[in-house]
Design a protein around this motif. Structure first.
Motif, PDB file in Angstrom:
ATOM      1  N   ASP A 669       0.224  -1.594   0.372  1.00 17.09           N
ATOM      2  CA  ASP A 669       0.039   0.212  -0.026  1.00 17.09           C
ATOM      3  C   ASP A 669       1.012   1.379   0.129  1.00 17.09           C
ATOM      4  N   GLN A 670       2.221   1.444   0.720  1.00 19.57           N
ATOM      5  CA  GLN A 670       3.060   2.448   0.840  1.00 19.57           C
ATOM      6  C   GLN A 670       3.490   2.444  -0.443  1.00 19.57           C
ATOM      7  N   ASP A 671       3.450   2.325  -1.408  1.00 21.69           N
ATOM      8  CA  ASP A 671       4.194   2.153  -2.605  1.00 21.69           C
ATOM      9  C   ASP A 671       3.110   2.431  -3.709  1.00 21.69           C
ATOM     10  N   LEU A 672       1.952   2.284  -3.575  1.00 19.04           N
ATOM     11  CA  LEU A 672       0.863   3.186  -4.802  1.00 19.04           C
ATOM     12  C   LEU A 672       0.335   4.132  -4.165  1.00 19.04           C
ATOM     13  N   ALA A 673       0.081   4.463  -2.446  1.00 18.87           N
ATOM     14  CA  ALA A 673       0.075   5.447  -1.816  1.00 18.87           C
ATOM     15  C   ALA A 673       1.102   6.566  -2.271  1.00 18.87           C
ATOM     16  N   ARG A 674       1.732   6.591  -1.741  1.00 10.81           N
ATOM     17  CA  ARG A 674       3.426   7.558  -2.139  1.00 10.81           C
ATOM     18  C   ARG A 674       2.941   7.918  -3.721  1.00 10.81           C
ATOM     19  N   ALA A 675       2.485   7.154  -4.471  1.00 10.60           N
ATOM     20  CA  ALA A 675       2.630   7.586  -5.897  1.00 10.60           C
ATOM     21  C   ALA A 675       1.366   8.200  -6.167  1.00 10.60           C
ATOM     22  N   TYR A 676      -0.017   8.150  -5.444  1.00 15.07           N
ATOM     23  CA  TYR A 676      -0.921   9.322  -5.718  1.00 15.07           C
ATOM     24  C   TYR A 676      -0.479  10.432  -5.061  1.00 15.07           C
ATOM     25  N   ILE A 677      -0.321  10.805  -3.384  1.00 12.28           N
ATOM     26  CA  ILE A 677       0.378  11.518  -3.372  1.00 12.28           C
ATOM     27  C   ILE A 677       1.325  12.370  -3.835  1.00 12.28           C
ATOM     28  N   ASN A 678       2.124  11.937  -4.754  1.00 14.87           N
ATOM     29  CA  ASN A 678       2.472  12.878  -5.103  1.00 14.87           C
ATOM     30  C   ASN A 678       2.662  13.189  -6.474  1.00 14.87           C
ATOM     31  N   TRP A 679       1.591  12.622  -7.255  1.00  9.44           N
ATOM     32  CA  TRP A 679       0.692  12.640  -8.049  1.00  9.44           C
ATOM     33  C   TRP A 679      -0.571  14.371  -7.831  1.00  9.44           C
ATOM     34  N   SER A 680      -0.696  14.055  -6.223  1.00 14.06           N
ATOM     35  CA  SER A 680      -2.396  15.309  -6.450  1.00 14.06           C
ATOM     36  C   SER A 680      -1.914  16.121  -4.910  1.00 14.06           C
ATOM     37  N   SER A 681      -0.036  16.022  -4.840  1.00 11.42           N
ATOM     38  CA  SER A 681      -0.529  17.051  -3.636  1.00 11.42           C
ATOM     39  C   SER A 681      -0.310  18.592  -4.038  1.00 11.42           C
ATOM     40  N   TYR A 682      -0.948  19.030  -5.042  1.00  7.76           N
ATOM     41  CA  TYR A 682      -0.433  20.144  -5.769  1.00  7.76           C
ATOM     42  C   TYR A 682      -1.667  20.987  -5.324  1.00  7.76           C
ATOM     43  N   ALA A 683      -1.881  22.307  -4.200  1.00  6.05           N
ATOM     44  CA  ALA A 683      -2.599  22.484  -3.764  1.00  6.05           C
ATOM     45  C   ALA A 683      -3.391  24.140  -4.839  1.00  6.05           C
ATOM     46  N   TYR A 684      -4.406  24.054  -5.203  1.00  7.99           N
ATOM     47  CA  TYR A 684      -4.994  24.932  -5.935  1.00  7.99           C
ATOM     48  C   TYR A 684      -5.984  25.866  -4.979  1.00  7.99           C
TER      49      TYR A 684
END
Length: 889
Positions: A669-684
């Motif tokens: 899970d950590q690998d999948l979560a890390r990828a999602y967070i890296n792609w989604s962590s830009y605040a607008y």
């Protein structure tokens, strides 16, 4: 009877002597008798703080009194735990019972009355001398000829012995004062409460009218208002099972164990007829046989009603699956559908109403004078059993809707083949005329897709048209092949979308509250640009509604110019702290909506409301202090604590999981979560955000991780039935990605919901597992869908392989796929000889990939029930497909 025990025996000895205040037990005899004169639920006395009051409405005393006359064949121990006690060992002769009453020492232990399989007859916990003293004192005051055993098995004892006045029973009990505590007999700190109730029923059950067993438990702690339960409740629970565990804890026992035939209840009643009525034991001599027989009838009716309700729910679910839009093949560019495909598509579009139309099935229902709505009513609802449509009877709404659909199909087929409208119904004829004049010609112009493509490539003008989903009340998007425009982004969310969003928000809050017993506080919602264009902003409207904010529209233009904050008194619930994960297309197409939502978040965060009513403001205040302690300025801390819109970095699209899943380059899970967070962590943020005047997008993985750690709900919505969540990798990337990120951040599973807004009049919300199951049953293994894609050769095989990929990926991220689903797709796609031959011929790469993906599911522990034969078969098929691929390259 209880009053005589004051000083020597406390109610806490029965329930929990370490927890009950002894002063609460001084209940006088009049109170006890008064409480016994009404019917009462055993659960309220056994453990009201620990037992679900709704499910433990069984009173052992009343059950004993109902069935006491049938004793002789049915012993007290049968009611204690018949599933654990060998019934042969319980056939104690009446003489033994009588000997217990006359002289229990040496011949019969008190534990025999409790539970022969649970109580060690030689246990040091039971003081034999005290017990025998008590029994002797009880019997001695029964005037000799009346023994305690007479109360235990009246069907074998001279019935004349049963005519003991209530005063005599009370007298018998009073003489046992000081000589014996029930707690000494039972050992309440170590003996299960079930044993106590059995003993009480054996001693006290025949003293109906003066004393209830429940009075011995805790009369001082029980609200007397809860004591008025009809005898029918007791009999109803008794009919379900003979097992003691079923009486005492039905909330922990499978309800299927409660199925005892009514004949057993009737046999209880039949033995009591003659000189003594069973009802006399239930609630005094004022209840006659007719009342008992009525209760038995009600028991039968209740049992039948429960079974009928179960059947209705199953029937309604199957009807919903049947009504799902099952795609029959793929769209071929430039070719209109034909035959049955054309007919089904027309019905799927025409059933939806508009401002000028009722909709085809609603029109039929109105013409037939049906009193239900075929679009919104629950399919399991029972309707008039005498209703007949086309000489077929209907029992439920689902049955009637099925017949309406069949009738609509027949009318549309006649219209397509013969250009005839032969309906005798006025409203239905209007719908058919609209189909003939508008809808059918538009569908027949599908060939314009090729014509207009060539015109566009030639640099010439292509006619424009609106966009949307025709099966969601937008037939104006037809014919296809035009240069479509979307919406005026300044009018989003539209007023129609706001109404749908409000309904969806209310459904979600209600569903969560019912399942968890509390209001939701935090939620994560994925929003896509394509669905926003199709619906006019259903998703953003739902997010605003959850937050408690309503858009304000300009009257002439209907554009959104502002928002208003709804007070808690009008909202009727606490606000929900909503975090958005937007797609790249939404980011590019709707900057004004980003600004609107960001301003709404800031306004709500600055409200002075109680913490329980405004979790957003509460969380912002906490995080401002937290970020300041880590070295940020007050302005920076305020800005970071209010970030609620996140997405991929400018110019990037997706959620980062597709490549990882396809390459199998992940471990946990950590690998999948890390990828999602890296792609989604830009605040607008919005244009007018005073906390970020220079930047509208900030890379802030710390803030995004903070949002994930607080998230209770992960939600994704679907706005039409033209596709489903196993049709695209975007579904598992966005919803699955957020789910695995929350799980990895908190160590807990969030509540994952899937919103079905395909019917705007009736938006629904389901758990993600429920939605996966619906799609699996209605489309994935549906022979109709499989046969449809098989008409398309290579592409059809690809669609089947993609379905397995998305099923696997959703399970890897959200843990929402059951083992039988993997087995089902293996049987339907790979092990079926016809389908396997088709895929092997048209697309052997797809066959190999499907077999390998299923093997991977087993290796990663997602498909745990697969047997070695199935796995060996999959390996063989994968190797065979690989050989075919190598031979052809």
């Amino acid at each position: 009877m209880v009053s005589e025990y004051e000083g020597s025996q406390k109610d806490s000895d029965f329930v929990s002597p370490s927890e009950v205040n002894r002063e609460k037990l001084s209940t006088n005899t009049e109170d006890v008798i008064s409480e016994f004169s009404h019917s009462e639920k055993n659960l309220d006395f056994l453990s009201p703080s620990e037992i679900n009051r709704e499910k433990l409405s069984i009173e052992t005393t009343k059950i004993e009194s109902v069935g006491s006359d049938s004793e002789g064949s049915q012993k007290d121990s049968d009611f204690v735990s018949p599933s654990e006690i060998n019934r042969e060992k319980l056939s104690i002769e009446t003489t033994k019972i009588e000997s217990v009453g006359s002289d229990s020492e040496g011949s019969q232990k008190y534990s025999n009355f409790l539970s022969s399989s649970e109580v060690n007859r030689s246990s040091s916990e039971v003081n034999r001398e005290k017990f025998s003293t008590y029994i002797e004192s009880v019997v001695s005051d029964s005037e000799g000829p009346q023994k305690d055993s007479d109360f235990l098995s009246p069907s074998e004892v001279n019935r004349g012995k049963l005519s003991i006045e209530t005063t005599e029973i009370e007298s018998a009990a009073s003489d046992s004062e000081g000589s014996q505590k029930y707690s000494n007999c039972l050992s309440p700190s170590e003996v299960n409460r079930e044993k106590f109730s059995t003993y009480i029923e054996s001693v006290v059950s025949d003293s109906e009218g003066s004393q209830k067993d429940s009075d011995f438990l805790s009369p001082s702690e029980v609200n007397r208002e809860k004591l008025f339960t009809n005898t029918e409740d007791v009999i109803s629970e008794f009919s379900r099972s003979e097992k003691d565990l079923d009486f005492l804890s039905p909330s922990e026992v499978n309800r299927e164990k409660f199925s005892i035939e009514t004949t057993k209840i009737e046999s209880v009643a039949s033995d009591s007829e003659g000189s003594q009525e069973d009802s006399d034991f239930v609630s005094s001599s004022e209840v006659n046989r007719e009342k008992f027989s009525t209760e038995t009838d009600e028991l039968n009716n209740d049992k039948n009603a429960r079974f009928a309700k179960l059947i209705n729910n199953i029937d309604g679910y199957l009807c919903e699956l049947k009504e799902a839009q099952i795609r029959d093949g793929l769209h071929i560019f430039g070719q209109p559908p034909r035959g049955q495909q054309l007919r089904d598509l027309i019905i799927a579009i025409a059933r939806h109403p508009s401002t000028t139309r009722l909709g085809l099935t609603r029109a039929l229902a109105e013409d037939l004078n049906l009193d239900f709505d075929p679009l919104t009513d629950d399919f399991s609802t029972i309707i008039n059993p005498s209703l007949v449509i086309d000489e077929k009877s209907c029992r439920t709404v689902g049955d009637a809707v099925e017949l309406l659909e069949e009738k609509a199909a027949s009318l549309v087929e006649n219209l397509i083949n013969q250009n005839l409208i032969n309906s005798p119904f006025q409203q239905t004829n209007k719908e058919l005329e609209w189909i003939r004049q508008k809808l059918l010609p538009s569908l027949q112009k599908t060939n314009q897709e090729i014509v207009n493509l060539l015109i566009g490539l030639d640099g010439k003008y292509i006619p424009s048209g609106s966009s949307g989903a025709p099966t969601r009340g937008r037939p104006d998007v037809l014919p296809t092949g035009r240069n479509f425009y979307s919406v005026d982004i300044r009018a989003i969310p539209t007023e129609t979308a706001w109404r749908i969003g409000q309904l969806a928000a209310e459904n979600l809050v209600e569903r969560y509250t019912q399942e968890n017993g509390e209001y939701p506080q935090t939620l994560g919602l994925s929003i896509w640009g394509t669905s926003t264009m199709r619906t006019g902003g259903d998703d953003i409207a739902e997010a605003l509604a959850l937050l408690g904010v309503k858009p304000v529209w300009d009257r002439p233009s209907r554009r959104v110019i502002d928002f208003e904050i709804l007070p808690i008194s009008i909202l009727g619930r606490p606000r929900v702290d909503v975090t958005l994960r937007i797609s790249g297309f939404f980011r590019d197409a709707f900057p004004n909506i980003i600004d609107l939502f960001d301003q709404a978040v800031i306004a709500v965060a600055n409200l002075d409301e109680p913490e329980t009513e405004n979790p957003l403001a509460t969380q912002v205040k906490k995080e401002v202090k937290y970020w300041q302690e880590l070295g940020l300025t007050e302005v920076q801390a305020k800005a970071r604590s209010q970030y609620r819109i996140f997405g991929s970095k400018p110019g990037a699209y997706g959620a980062g999981l597709q490549g990882l899943i396809e390459s199998q380059n992940w471990q946990d899970d950590q690998d999948l979560a890390r990828a999602y967070i890296n792609w989604s962590s830009y605040a607008y943020t919005g244009i007018n955000n005073s906390y970020n005047p220079e930047k509208r997008v900030i890379n802030s993985p710390e803030a995004f991780s903070q949002r994930l750690q607080q998230m209770q709900i992960v939600l994704h919505n679907q706005d039409n039935r033209e596709h489903d969540l196993l049709d695209s990798d975007d579904y598992y990337q966005f919803q699955g990605g957020m789910t695995v990120a929350v799980r990895a951040s908190t160590g807990k599973y969030p509540h994952t919901y899937f919103g079905d807004n395909s019917l705007p009049e009736n938006p629904k919300v389901r758990q993600l597992k429920e939605q996966i199951a619906r799609v699996y049953r209605s489309r994935v293994v549906n022979p109709k869908w499989i046969a449809g894609v098989m008409r398309h050769g290579y592409k059809g095989a690809f669609e089947m392989a993609a379905t397995i990929d998305y099923l696997f990926a959703y399970d890897a991220t959200a843990k929402c796929v059951e083992d039988f689903m993997y087995q089902g797709v293996a049987e339907a796609y790979i092990f079926d000889e016809n389908v396997q031959s088709f895929i092997q011929e048209k697309n052997p790469w797809a066959l190999r990939d499907m077999a390998e993906r299923l093997l991977e599911a087993n290796q990663r522990g997602l498909w745990q029930s697969a047997n070695y034969k199935t796995l060996d078969k999959l390996r063989a098929i994968a190797l065979e497909a690989e050989g075919i691929i190598e031979a052809n390259t």
